[in-house]
Design a protein around this motif. Structure first.
Motif, short mmCIF file in Angstrom:
data_model
loop_
_atom_site.label_atom_id
_atom_site.label_comp_id
_atom_site.label_asym_id
_atom_site.label_seq_id
_atom_site.Cartn_x
_atom_site.Cartn_y
_atom_site.Cartn_z
N GLY A 433 -1.17 15.43 12.01
CA GLY A 433 -0.03 15.45 11.11
C GLY A 433 0.68 14.11 11.04
N THR A 434 0.86 13.48 12.21
CA THR A 434 1.45 12.14 12.23
C THR A 434 0.55 11.15 11.52
OG1 THR A 434 2.46 12.68 14.37
CG2 THR A 434 2.43 10.36 13.72
N GLY A 435 -0.76 11.28 11.76
CA GLY A 435 -1.70 10.42 11.06
C GLY A 435 -1.64 10.61 9.56
N SER A 436 -1.38 11.84 9.12
CA SER A 436 -1.34 12.13 7.70
C SER A 436 -0.13 11.49 7.02
CB SER A 436 -1.32 13.65 7.47
OG SER A 436 -2.51 14.23 7.96
N ILE A 437 0.90 11.18 7.78
CA ILE A 437 2.02 10.43 7.20
C ILE A 437 1.52 9.06 6.76
CG2 ILE A 437 4.25 9.35 7.69
CD1 ILE A 437 4.78 11.61 9.68
N GLY A 438 0.72 8.41 7.61
CA GLY A 438 0.11 7.14 7.23
C GLY A 438 -0.86 7.31 6.07
N ALA A 439 -1.59 8.44 6.07
CA ALA A 439 -2.52 8.70 4.97
C ALA A 439 -1.79 8.82 3.64
CB ALA A 439 -3.31 9.98 5.26
N ALA A 440 -0.56 9.33 3.67
CA ALA A 440 0.25 9.42 2.45
C ALA A 440 0.83 8.07 2.05
CB ALA A 440 1.36 10.44 2.64
N LEU A 441 1.25 7.29 3.05
CA LEU A 441 1.88 6.00 2.75
C LEU A 441 0.88 4.97 2.24
CD1 LEU A 441 4.31 5.67 5.81
CD2 LEU A 441 4.89 6.27 3.45
N GLY A 442 -0.34 4.99 2.76
CA GLY A 442 -1.34 3.99 2.38
C GLY A 442 -1.63 3.97 0.88
N PRO A 443 -2.08 5.09 0.30
CA PRO A 443 -2.32 5.10 -1.15
C PRO A 443 -1.05 4.84 -1.97
CG PRO A 443 -3.47 6.91 -0.10
CD PRO A 443 -2.58 6.31 0.95
N LEU A 444 0.11 5.29 -1.46
CA LEU A 444 1.37 5.02 -2.17
C LEU A 444 1.63 3.51 -2.23
CD1 LEU A 444 4.07 5.83 -3.45
CD2 LEU A 444 5.01 6.01 -1.12
N PHE A 445 1.53 2.84 -1.10
CA PHE A 445 1.74 1.39 -1.06
C PHE A 445 0.70 0.67 -1.91
CE2 PHE A 445 3.86 1.73 3.38
CZ PHE A 445 5.04 2.12 2.78
N ALA A 446 -0.55 1.17 -1.86
CA ALA A 446 -1.60 0.55 -2.66
C ALA A 446 -1.28 0.63 -4.15
CB ALA A 446 -2.95 1.21 -2.37
N GLY A 447 -0.75 1.79 -4.58
CA GLY A 447 -0.38 1.95 -5.98
C GLY A 447 0.76 1.05 -6.39
N LEU A 448 1.70 0.81 -5.46
CA LEU A 448 2.84 -0.04 -5.77
C LEU A 448 2.50 -1.52 -5.68
CD1 LEU A 448 5.63 1.90 -3.80
CD2 LEU A 448 5.22 1.93 -6.27
N ILE A 449 1.60 -1.87 -4.75
CA ILE A 449 1.31 -3.28 -4.49
C ILE A 449 0.19 -3.81 -5.38
CG2 ILE A 449 0.51 -4.91 -2.73
CD1 ILE A 449 1.80 -3.12 -0.63
N SER A 450 -0.77 -2.96 -5.74
CA SER A 450 -1.96 -3.44 -6.47
C SER A 450 -1.64 -4.15 -7.79
CB SER A 450 -2.93 -2.27 -6.72
OG SER A 450 -2.29 -1.22 -7.42
N PRO A 451 -0.57 -3.78 -8.52
CA PRO A 451 -0.27 -4.57 -9.73
C PRO A 451 0.03 -6.04 -9.46
CG PRO A 451 0.83 -2.44 -9.84
CD PRO A 451 0.27 -2.57 -8.46
N THR A 452 0.46 -6.37 -8.21
CA THR A 452 0.76 -7.76 -7.85
C THR A 452 -0.50 -8.50 -7.40
OG1 THR A 452 1.25 -7.29 -5.52
CG2 THR A 452 3.05 -7.03 -7.11
N GLY A 453 -1.63 -7.77 -7.28
CA GLY A 453 -2.88 -8.40 -6.87
C GLY A 453 -3.50 -7.67 -5.69
N TRP A 454 -4.83 -7.56 -5.70
CA TRP A 454 -5.54 -6.85 -4.63
C TRP A 454 -5.42 -7.58 -3.30
CZ3 TRP A 454 -6.84 -1.99 -5.03
CH2 TRP A 454 -7.12 -1.44 -6.30
N ASN A 455 -5.20 -8.89 -3.32
CA ASN A 455 -5.04 -9.62 -2.06
C ASN A 455 -3.90 -9.05 -1.23
OD1 ASN A 455 -7.10 -11.32 -2.74
ND2 ASN A 455 -5.80 -13.03 -3.36
N ASN A 456 -2.80 -8.71 -1.89
CA ASN A 456 -1.63 -8.18 -1.19
C ASN A 456 -1.92 -6.80 -0.59
OD1 ASN A 456 -0.10 -10.46 -1.87
ND2 ASN A 456 0.53 -9.57 -3.82
#
Length: 496
Positions: A433-456
């Motif tokens: 369950g704790t790991g799943s918090i990270g599983a939720a945050l990772g794709p969320l951050f990827a969606g927010l950060i990817s427009p600035t470039g995949w490097n980020n």
């Protein structure tokens, strides 16, 4: 002259009735969780079909469109913020999964596992199919797809704690790293099968990319209802011995053939069996088990990296390497194939060294520069892409696999619990369950950060890997200190 017994029959009869039942349960639980992961994968494959580069798509002659840039996209994912909308879908599932996981372990301890798993797989199949039916019903509402993802996330939480609790009912404590590493390949096998099945339909009718996996997991739910045996005593099999200590300090192996272990050695020692208790453990009591908090926090960041790849790798390959949706999905399976090898290697090394935390830490440290290299040179040639995906998959998913299986089983059968397999469900739910918090945050951050470039995005993943390693510092120090003590004692004996 009487002919000898056929070799196949001799092999079959060499195993005891208990061994056959244990092998059957191990196979069933492997199949069940393969189906769970198989039904999660289609969304990552279909993303690149919901929003495409329409300039590369041949437009039908009879189609009258007003926007040449988005005519082939699926509304509402035809907008400029499509990556954010994909992030909403991912997190609708993952946040519901993370929240539900903390409660699922409690239910898994108190409800019949056969009914609980069957219900979960049937409902997961229903909601997976409903997502795909949106294609045929011509549904273009983000709210509809987000709601389906939330409900599917809640239903998927029935899987892991119940499967681990079932395995805990049948198997005792032993050197489980290798066996659990092989068994945990159901995660990667499910991802690979899900990618391949979804890829067959994604370019023609993407709705079938969800409907077929939905029918598969629903079918395994029916299989579970008719064939799962929750406890050995239900079929008059011997109970597992969770804490068997011989005079040399070794524990009995996980699988046995009569009085012979899987490595062929016959035990002549009389085992000391610690009495088991079956009371459900409290949430706070599980947190107090040494190592639970550290491994839970480590898994949060390790799973952040793993699930970002799970949900965004096909789109990354499609955007950067300019592959079609099916080819990008097929290529992404190499990451999961590497994960299978990484999980097995992590189990073997941790069994040999006795250092679960140290094994995880070394692999996490090695993963950071590999992620950096994959982003910069991973698309230069097909050979480099294949090699880097396999290597990154092994280093990223190895610690994840080890923590969710062997480490969870070690902590869930900690000596303070006296072999209580019911506590295993709660401990597993806390860690995952704790790991799943990270599983939720990772794709969320990827969606927010990817427009600035995949490097980020890759810088974010590398930072998460380093943080996961830091949370294991105390446990690694403790393991290294133990090894140094053993070396000192061995030198002392040689001098004497």
């Amino acid at each position: 002259m009487k002919s000898p017994l056929a070799p196949g029959i001799r092999l079959a009869t060499s195993f005891s009735r208990d061994s056959w039942y244990r092998g059957f349960i191990l196979f069933l639980t492997f199949l069940f969780y393969t189906a769970y992961h198989l039904s999660r994968k289609p969304i990552s494959i279909v993303k690149s079909q919901l929003h495409r580069n329409c300039s590369l798509v041949i437009r039908p002659a009879d189609l009258n469109v007003t926007d040449n840039d988005t005519w082939c996209d699926w509304t509402p994912f035809d907008q400029d913020n499509y990556q954010t909308l994909f992030g909403v879908l991912d997190n609708s599932f993952l946040v519901a999964y993370a929240i539900g996981m903390f409660f699922s372990g409690i239910f898994g301890e108190r409800l019949p596992l056969r009914y609980y798993l069957s219900f979960g797989m049937l409902m997961s199949g229903l909601f997976t199919c409903l997502f795909g039916l949106g294609y045929y019903w011509n549904i273009h509402s983000l709210g509809y797809y987000a709601f389906i993802q939330v409900m599917n996330g809640l239903m998927q939480t029935t899987g892991w704690p119940a499967v681990v609790a079932c395995v805990g009912n049948w198997f005792g404590k032993g050197k489980r790293g290798f066996i659990m590493g092989v068994w945990n390949s159901h995660t990667s096998v499910g991802n690979i099968l899900g990618s391949l099945i979804a890829g067959v339909f994604v370019s023609s009718e993407w709705g079938m990319s969800f409907i077929v996996p939905g029918l598969i997991i629903a079918s395994t739910g029916v299989l579970c209802f008719f064939f799962l045996v929750e406890k050995p005593e239900d079929v008059n099999c011997s109970l597992p011995q969770h804490h068997i200590v011989q005079e040399n300090g070794e524990t009995e192996p996980l699988l046995q053939n009569g009085n012979r272990s899987i490595n062929g050695a016959v035990s002549t020692e009389t085992p000391e069996i610690v009495e088991e208790h079956s009371e459900a453990i409290s949430f706070f009591g599980a947190l107090c088990i040494p190592g639970v908090v550290e491994f839970s926090l480590c898994l949060m960041f390790a799973k952040l990296v793993s699930y970002t790849f799970l949900y965004w790798l096909p789109l990354y390959i499609s955007n950067v390497a300019h592959f079609q949706a099916k080819e990008a999905g097929d290529m992404s399976t190499l990451f999961d194939a590497g994960g299978i090898l990484g999980g097995i290697m992590a189990g073997l090394v941790s069994d040999f060294t006795g250092g679960r935390a140290s094994t995880c830490c070394v692999m996490l440290i090695a993963a950071a520069p590999m992620l950096f290299l994959y982003n910069y040179i991973g698309q230069r040639s097909l050979g480099i892409t294949v090699g880097m995906l396999l290597l990154c998959g092994g280093l990223v998913n190895g610690p994840y696999a080890l923590i969710t299986t062997a480490v969870s089983a070690d902590l869930g059968t900690h000596e303070s619990l006296r072999g209580n397999s019911r506590a295993l469900s709660t401990v597993t739910a806390i860690i995952d369950g704790t790991g799943s918090i990270g599983a939720a945050l990772g794709p969320l951050f990827a969606g927010l950060i990817s427009p600035t470039g995949w490097n980020n995005v890759f810088y974010m993943l590398i930072s998460a890997d380093i943080l996961a390693c830091l949370f294991l510092t105390r446990l690694v120090f403790k393991e290294v200190k133990g090894w140094c003590g053993q070396i000192s004692r061995a030198r002392g004996f040689r001098e004497i």
